[in-house]
Enzyme design. Structure first.
Site, mmCIF file in Angstrom:
data_model
loop_
_atom_site.group_PDB
_atom_site.id
_atom_site.type_symbol
_atom_site.label_atom_id
_atom_site.label_comp_id
_atom_site.label_asym_id
_atom_site.label_seq_id
_atom_site.Cartn_x
_atom_site.Cartn_y
_atom_site.Cartn_z
ATOM 1 N N ASP A 294 0.846 -1.200 0.000
ATOM 2 C CA ASP A 294 0.000 0.000 0.000
ATOM 3 C C ASP A 294 0.882 1.250 0.000
ATOM 4 O O ASP A 294 0.386 2.371 -0.050
ATOM 5 C CB ASP A 294 -1.029 -0.006 1.146
ATOM 6 C CG ASP A 294 -0.395 -0.076 2.523
ATOM 7 O OD1 ASP A 294 0.833 -0.183 2.627
ATOM 8 O OD2 ASP A 294 -1.155 -0.016 3.518
ATOM 9 N N LYS B 249 -1.114 -9.371 3.258
ATOM 10 C CA LYS B 249 -0.339 -8.843 4.388
ATOM 11 C C LYS B 249 -1.207 -7.877 5.206
ATOM 12 O O LYS B 249 -1.891 -7.025 4.642
ATOM 13 C CB LYS B 249 0.934 -8.144 3.906
ATOM 14 C CG LYS B 249 1.753 -7.543 5.060
ATOM 15 C CD LYS B 249 3.160 -7.188 4.645
ATOM 16 C CE LYS B 249 3.299 -5.894 3.903
ATOM 17 N NZ LYS B 249 2.833 -4.690 4.648
ATOM 18 N N GLU C 111 -1.154 -5.386 8.870
ATOM 19 C CA GLU C 111 -0.292 -4.730 9.859
ATOM 20 C C GLU C 111 -0.903 -4.831 11.248
ATOM 21 O O GLU C 111 -2.058 -4.459 11.443
ATOM 22 C CB GLU C 111 -0.131 -3.247 9.519
ATOM 23 C CG GLU C 111 0.544 -2.996 8.192
ATOM 24 C CD GLU C 111 0.715 -1.510 7.888
ATOM 25 O OE1 GLU C 111 0.409 -0.658 8.751
ATOM 26 O OE2 GLU C 111 1.160 -1.208 6.767
ATOM 27 N N GLU D 149 9.559 -3.941 10.250
ATOM 28 C CA GLU D 149 9.951 -2.664 9.645
ATOM 29 C C GLU D 149 10.505 -1.696 10.691
ATOM 30 O O GLU D 149 9.865 -1.433 11.720
ATOM 31 C CB GLU D 149 8.723 -2.046 8.942
ATOM 32 C CG GLU D 149 9.027 -0.702 8.291
ATOM 33 C CD GLU D 149 7.970 -0.258 7.283
ATOM 34 O OE1 GLU D 149 7.041 -1.043 6.983
ATOM 35 O OE2 GLU D 149 8.087 0.885 6.797
HETATM 36 O O1 KIV Z 1 3.584 -1.052 1.642
HETATM 37 C C1 KIV Z 1 4.726 -1.501 1.558
HETATM 38 O O2 KIV Z 1 5.435 -1.326 0.561
HETATM 39 C C2 KIV Z 1 5.242 -2.259 2.691
HETATM 40 C C3 KIV Z 1 6.697 -2.552 2.716
HETATM 41 C C4 KIV Z 1 7.450 -1.330 3.082
HETATM 42 C C5 KIV Z 1 7.041 -3.679 3.625
HETATM 43 O O3 KIV Z 1 4.515 -2.603 3.569
#
Ligand code: KIV
Length: 264
Positions: free
Chosen positions: A45, A112, A114, A181
């Site tokens: 994102d 993914k 968070e 991160e």
């Molecule tokens: O959105 C993204 O590109 C990410 C990476 C920085 C891991 O979550």
């Protein structure tokens, strides 16, 4: 090269082979990265910042993510495709199921999310329904307003130990990959050793099981600034495919990240 799956990445961790991953948002770059031999592509994102020019990732919605996932899918033959669930698209379990399904149907092989412990139940539900999950701890950009800026996380001992516990809980819930991160290198090492699933670092030191970079940073085309944890691989090669091959090789040899890219 054979098709890369979550099982491939798990085996790489077991054999001590470093995993290289990068973001991509369209078919052309995805094809080049796939041909260079990258192990996984994330439709991050981060596209809100590097493609749309937003200040953060919050304005990105599920339709943006599905569109760019479809674009990347058309360019990829072997690489594992991971797609980000955008801000508030997994606030409830039901929203997570509906929105993760959109990304899987658009071409992702994994989604993914968070966050820590609070996501365990959602991750369990997604995995039960056939959706592989990559978790994300540390500086989780969707929480930038809670953090008060893009700041390194886990520097205080209590917060570091809490992050290790969250990582264990996410693994137990069924996550098969974990992005870390912007955390101190020592904490990156501690988490990589505390769990059996592969850890992929970005600003998390050299001891995670793999690395990820935003493609615009790795190619030096970011419209804002070059983060401390990144390196411009295009400058050394002058060719995009060679730049990504160099990135993969530097990660695999343990040369990237270097001391200058890590947080203490
Ligand atoms: O959105 C993204 O590109 C990410 C990476 C920085 C891991 O979550």
């Amino acid at each position: 090269m054979a098709k890369i799956t979550t099982a491939t990445l798990q085996k790489m961790k077991q054999q001590g082979e470093k995993i290289s991953t990068i973001t991509a948002y369209d078919a052309s770059f995805a094809k080049l990265f796939d041909q260079a031999g990258i192990h996984a592509i994330l439709i991050g994102d981060s596209l809100g910042m590097v493609l749309q020019g937003q200040d953060d990732t919050l304005p990105v919605d599920i339709e943006h993510m599905a569109y760019h996932t479809q674009c990347v899918k058309r360019g990829v033959e072997n690489t594992l495709i991971i797609s980000d669930m955008p801000f508030m698209s997994y606030a409830t379990k039901e929203q997570a199921f509906t929105n993760a399904a959109k990304l899987m149907q658009a071409g992702a092989s994994m989604v993914k999310l968070e966050g820590g412990l609070w996501l365990a139940d959602t991750i369990e539900g997604l995995v039960e329904r056939g959706i592989p999950v990559c978790a994300h701890l540390g500086l989780t950009p969707q929480s930038v307003n809670v953090f008060g800026g893009f700041k390194v996380q886990g520097r205080e001992q209590a917060k570091a130990l809490e992050m290790v516990e969250h990582a264990k809980a996410l693994e137990k819930a069924g996550a098969q990959l974990l992005v870390l991160e912007c955390i101190p290198a020592e904490l990156g090492k501690m988490i990589a050793e505390a769990i059996t699933i592969p850890t992929i670092g970005i600003g998390a030191g050299k001891d995670t099981d793999g690395q990820i970079l935003v493609m615009h940073d790795a190619l030096g085309i970011s419209c804002s600034y070059m983060p401390k944890f990144s390196r411009n691989f295009l400058i050394d090669t002058g060719d995009i495919k060679k730049a990504i091959e160099l990135y993969i090789s530097e990660v695999s040899k343990g040369n990237f990240p270097g001391e200058e890219h890590i947080f203490k």
